[in-house]
Design a protein around this motif. Structure first.
Motif, PDB file in Angstrom:
ATOM      1  N   HIS A  57       0.849  -1.192   0.000  1.00  0.00           N
ATOM      2  CA  HIS A  57       0.000   0.000   0.000  1.00  0.00           C
ATOM      3  C   HIS A  57       0.891   1.251   0.000  1.00  0.00           C
ATOM      4  O   HIS A  57       1.810   1.363   0.810  1.00  0.00           O
ATOM      5  CB  HIS A  57      -0.889   0.004   1.246  1.00  0.00           C
ATOM      6  N   PHE A  58       0.595   2.172  -0.919  1.00  0.00           N
ATOM      7  CA  PHE A  58       1.365   3.415  -0.987  1.00  0.00           C
ATOM      8  C   PHE A  58       0.546   4.586  -0.448  1.00  0.00           C
ATOM      9  O   PHE A  58      -0.640   4.707  -0.748  1.00  0.00           O
ATOM     10  CB  PHE A  58       1.741   3.723  -2.441  1.00  0.00           C
ATOM     11  N   ASP A  59       1.186   5.435   0.326  1.00  0.00           N
ATOM     12  CA  ASP A  59       0.571   6.716   0.695  1.00  0.00           C
ATOM     13  C   ASP A  59       1.375   7.795  -0.022  1.00  0.00           C
ATOM     14  O   ASP A  59       2.503   8.125   0.378  1.00  0.00           O
ATOM     15  CB  ASP A  59       0.611   6.914   2.217  1.00  0.00           C
ATOM     16  N   HIS A  60       0.785   8.319  -1.120  1.00  0.00           N
ATOM     17  CA  HIS A  60       1.560   9.221  -1.971  1.00  0.00           C
ATOM     18  C   HIS A  60       1.721  10.609  -1.358  1.00  0.00           C
ATOM     19  O   HIS A  60       2.607  11.362  -1.767  1.00  0.00           O
ATOM     20  CB  HIS A  60       0.927   9.305  -3.365  1.00  0.00           C
ATOM     21  N   ASP A  61       0.882  10.960  -0.389  1.00  0.00           N
ATOM     22  CA  ASP A  61       1.061  12.250   0.282  1.00  0.00           C
ATOM     23  C   ASP A  61       2.205  12.174   1.284  1.00  0.00           C
ATOM     24  O   ASP A  61       3.123  12.976   1.282  1.00  0.00           O
ATOM     25  CB  ASP A  61      -0.227  12.678   1.000  1.00  0.00           C
ATOM     26  N   GLN A  66       3.695   0.520   2.787  1.00  0.00           N
ATOM     27  CA  GLN A  66       3.522  -0.517   3.819  1.00  0.00           C
ATOM     28  C   GLN A  66       3.056  -1.800   3.143  1.00  0.00           C
ATOM     29  O   GLN A  66       2.417  -1.737   2.089  1.00  0.00           O
ATOM     30  CB  GLN A  66       2.425  -0.089   4.816  1.00  0.00           C
ATOM     31  N   VAL A  67       3.307  -2.947   3.778  1.00  0.00           N
ATOM     32  CA  VAL A  67       2.667  -4.139   3.233  1.00  0.00           C
ATOM     33  C   VAL A  67       1.186  -4.036   3.557  1.00  0.00           C
ATOM     34  O   VAL A  67       0.805  -3.559   4.629  1.00  0.00           O
ATOM     35  CB  VAL A  67       3.238  -5.476   3.782  1.00  0.00           C
ATOM     36  N   GLN A  68       0.359  -4.436   2.606  1.00  0.00           N
ATOM     37  CA  GLN A  68      -1.089  -4.370   2.798  1.00  0.00           C
ATOM     38  C   GLN A  68      -1.575  -5.724   3.304  1.00  0.00           C
ATOM     39  O   GLN A  68      -1.406  -6.736   2.629  1.00  0.00           O
ATOM     40  CB  GLN A  68      -1.775  -4.032   1.459  1.00  0.00           C
ATOM     41  N   LEU A  69      -2.165  -5.743   4.510  1.00  0.00           N
ATOM     42  CA  LEU A  69      -2.729  -6.992   5.025  1.00  0.00           C
ATOM     43  C   LEU A  69      -4.048  -7.223   4.304  1.00  0.00           C
ATOM     44  O   LEU A  69      -4.903  -6.341   4.265  1.00  0.00           O
ATOM     45  CB  LEU A  69      -2.929  -6.908   6.539  1.00  0.00           C
ATOM     46  N   ALA A 136      -7.312  -2.327  -4.113  1.00  0.00           N
ATOM     47  CA  ALA A 136      -7.843  -0.972  -3.974  1.00  0.00           C
ATOM     48  C   ALA A 136      -6.852   0.031  -4.551  1.00  0.00           C
ATOM     49  O   ALA A 136      -5.688  -0.288  -4.811  1.00  0.00           O
ATOM     50  CB  ALA A 136      -8.090  -0.674  -2.503  1.00  0.00           C
ATOM     51  N   HIS A 137      -7.348   1.225  -4.735  1.00  0.00           N
ATOM     52  CA  HIS A 137      -6.545   2.344  -5.182  1.00  0.00           C
ATOM     53  C   HIS A 137      -5.281   2.459  -4.305  1.00  0.00           C
ATOM     54  O   HIS A 137      -5.361   2.246  -3.103  1.00  0.00           O
ATOM     55  CB  HIS A 137      -7.416   3.606  -5.034  1.00  0.00           C
ATOM     56  N   ASN A 138      -4.164   2.775  -4.900  1.00  0.00           N
ATOM     57  CA  ASN A 138      -2.906   2.948  -4.155  1.00  0.00           C
ATOM     58  C   ASN A 138      -2.343   1.659  -3.568  1.00  0.00           C
ATOM     59  O   ASN A 138      -1.435   1.693  -2.746  1.00  0.00           O
ATOM     60  CB  ASN A 138      -3.040   3.958  -3.010  1.00  0.00           C
ATOM     61  N   THR A 139      -2.908   0.547  -3.959  1.00  0.00           N
ATOM     62  CA  THR A 139      -2.391  -0.736  -3.477  1.00  0.00           C
ATOM     63  C   THR A 139      -1.943  -1.545  -4.692  1.00  0.00           C
ATOM     64  O   THR A 139      -2.664  -1.617  -5.687  1.00  0.00           O
ATOM     65  CB  THR A 139      -3.490  -1.495  -2.705  1.00  0.00           C
TER      66      THR A 139
END
Ligand code: GLU
Ligand code: MG
Length: 618
Positions: A57-61, A66-69, A136-139
């Motif tokens: 999972h990316f947080d572009h802000d 992080q790894v997405q569970l 999901a978006h950003n994942t």
């Protein structure tokens, strides 16, 4: 990661009580498989690969990754196609250890047709796409061996605080929530730790950059006593998840017969270290640059369930054996000829005797008796009672938790001669792109055919293969290390490698230390080279233009990896980190470097960016 029993997992104490029963039944199940399938012959060599994915999972802000569970429902959705039309969907999805991981294979094996080489890369791309489309978006689903900040604070989304007092791993870094919720995985984790008698302890040498403290020693004073036992100049990790939370590329072959399977097992055993070095993609652990390029030793340590007695630290009182290696390790013995088995093979004598009495030959009995020194690691109460003829779960229980560099697999009990004797090639780190992964798979597949067709002989002493496995993991091993390899790989007319080995007197003159370049590409007057041998095999069989082109591109990648014209993923990652403006030359992979590195990996994996240094010319 093998068989998924369902039901109520037993405690370690209960599992241990049943260990002899499991082994006894398991051996009866093996004998029944052997009797049913020893004469099996199939005219076609089949093969297929397995890729393990990491969901990120990316947080572009915030510029974090992080790894997405993931939810088990994701796997169910991915499996819809194969469940709706069994045997006909192009992909098959399976759970893996981390709840941020998934494993995928082609829906059915590839066969003997050379045209199948054109299918492998598109099929890998399809798997990538199928998973990405469900996220999901950003994942994103990623082809990385190890998430670089695995085990760092807030490494997962959602984020959980580790509970070292109560979790199954007791880890100070890796929360239970990051383990796949299927009970098999947490039970394995708990039982490995309980059997061992202490937490898992993984030590990997740190890469010493100009600003890395010397000695490098993390402040663990806020943690428990075991966690404080870190070693100077080493990155410390304390849970199974640090190893089995990593991904790899595996290739399984179905042999035409039992004998051919055993021969392939042996010849590929010698190739494992070479492919491990070529595939190196794991320079970073728990947020630090390490001095190793491959995942192997980390997983070895992550599932090392041996007690102190078995490890040779205490006198043998309660346990039966001194065991030199973890359950995850390079193989200990060849299966088709014993001439080069120069290491002590610890074995379960009762199992050996039972197998011999039942007519199994010495070498195969030794192999199985060696696997059966281990205890079962999980047991579900509903599954204790098993048929010895129509089921094979107890055999699989021991077999599938011997994670060796190669695995020799009998046909499954349920198969009515549809699946034959198989060998699984397990060493390779995962590559970023479908092109690289497909190239490694083709390299191994075509090598097996070349070996069988030209009767090539790669036998070297097992101890030298083990030393090669160790060297393969060193930083930049592909260019800097030398590897023991057999000098004369040819056999006399009509002889297989096993026959040649059986009739020879092994000597130190059989092998010498060669560079990967010499082994792969050959050197005049020294060694013909694996690729040139494979080329001559391919010329003999003739190939259509499209397949020839696919294979040539793949061989070109392997050739250039071996010469250093192209980088390994590990080298590329190191260079990326070194050039990053937020990297402080202190071996630390901070959030920002991690984010940018993973964003670059994602662009390269999904094909939106071509990486010349890794893949060569488009
Ligand atoms: N993820 C493990 C590895 O990297 C392999 C697990 C399995 O056997 O499927 O070697
Ligand atoms: Mg797997």
């Amino acid at each position: 990661m093998g068989l998924l029993d369902g039901g109520s997992p037993l405690s370690w104490a209960e599992t241990k009580k049943n260990a002899d029963l499991i082994r006894e039944t398991g051996i009866k199940q093996f004998l029944s498989l052997y009797e049913r399938f020893q004469g099996l012959t199939d005219d076609c060599l089949k093969w297929g690969d397995e890729i393990e994915f990491t969901v990120v999972h990316f947080d572009h802000d915030k510029k974090t990754a992080q790894v997405q569970l993931t939810d088990p429902a994701l796997l169910e959705r991915l499996q819809q196609a194969e469940n709706a039309d069994p045997g006909n969907s192009p992909t098959a999805w399976r759970p893996e250890y981390g709840s941020f991981m998934l494993e995928a294979t082609p829906g059915k094996p590839f066969g003997g047709a050379t045209g199948d080489f054109n299918e492998i890369e598109p099929n890998m791309k399809l798997r990538h796409k199928e998973l990405n489309e469900m996220l999901a978006h950003n994942t994103r689903c990623m082809n990385i061996t190890c998430f670089p900040r695995l085990g760092c604070p807030s490494f997962s989304n959602p984020s959980f605080t580790p509970k070292p007092d109560s979790s199954v791993s007791r880890s100070a870094f890796f929360p239970d929530e990051a383990i796949n919720p299927h009970p098999r995985f947490s039970t394995l984790t708990r039982n490995i730790r309980t059997r061992r008698g202490s937490k898992i302890a993984i030590h990997v040498p740190i890469f010493k950059d100009v600003n890395t403290p010397s000695p490098f020693l993390e402040d663990m004073s806020q943690h428990d006593e075991e966690t404080q036992a870190g070693q100077p100049d080493h990155i410390y990790m304390d849970a199974m998840g640090f190893g089995m939370g990593m991904s790899c590329l595996q290739v399984t072959f179905q042999a035409c017969s039992l004998a051919e399977g055993r021969l392939l097992y042996d010849q590929l055993t010698a190739i494992c270290p070479i492919v491990l070095a070529l595939s190196a993609s794991t320079p970073i652990y728990r947020g630090y640059l390490s001095d190793r390029d491959c995942r192997w030793a980390v997983i070895e340590q992550s599932v090392d369930d041996r007690t102190r007695e078995e490890r040779g630290l205490d006198p043998l009182e309660n346990d039966k054996y001194r065991i030199p290696k973890s359950r995850y390790s390079p193989v200990s013995c060849y299966l088709a000829s014993e001439k080069y088995n120069d290491q002590e093979i610890v074995q379960n004598q009762e199992v050996y005797d039972t197998l011999r009495t039942a007519g199994i030959d010495h070498l195969l009995a030794t192999h199985i008796a060696h696997l059966f020194i281990r205890d079962p690691l999980t047991l579900f109460s509903e599954q204790i009672d098993q048929s010895t003829t129509t089921e094979s779960n107890h055999f699989e229980n021991i077999q599938s938790t011997n994670w060796q560099s190669m695995r020799f697999k009998p046909p499954p009990a349920s198969s009515h001669a549809k699946i034959g004797w198989r060998v699984e090639f397990r060493p390779a780190d995962l590559q970023l792109t479908p092109f690289e992964n497909a190239a490694l798979v083709m390299f191994v597949v075509i090598l097996t055919r070349t070996v069988l067709s030209l009767n090539l002989n790669f036998y070297i002493p097992i101890s030298k293969m083990e030393e090669n496995m160790r060297r393969a993991q060193e930083r930049n091993a592909v260019l800097d290390q030398k590897f023991y390899f057999r000098k004369n790989v040819y056999t006399a007319d009509g002889q297989t490698a096993a026959m040649a080995a059986d009739s020879a007197t092994p000597s130190d003159d059989d092998y010498e230390e060669m560079s990967i370049d010499t082994i792969v590409n050959g050197k005049d007057g020294v060694f013909p080279g694996l690729l040139p041998l494979m080329d001559s095999y391919l010329r003999d069989i003739g190939m259509d233009v499209a397949s020839r082109c696919t294979v040539s591109r793949s061989f070109e990648l392997i050739r250039k990896r071996a010469t250093g014209e192209l980088k390994t993923v590990a080298k590329w990652m190191r260079d990326f980190v070194a050039a990053h403006p937020h990297y402080k030359q202190d071996s630390v992979i901070n959030e920002r470097v991690n984010y940018d590195l993973l964003m670059a990996c994602d662009r390269i994996s999904s094909g939106t960016e071509h990486c010349h240094e890794l893949e060569g010319d488009p």
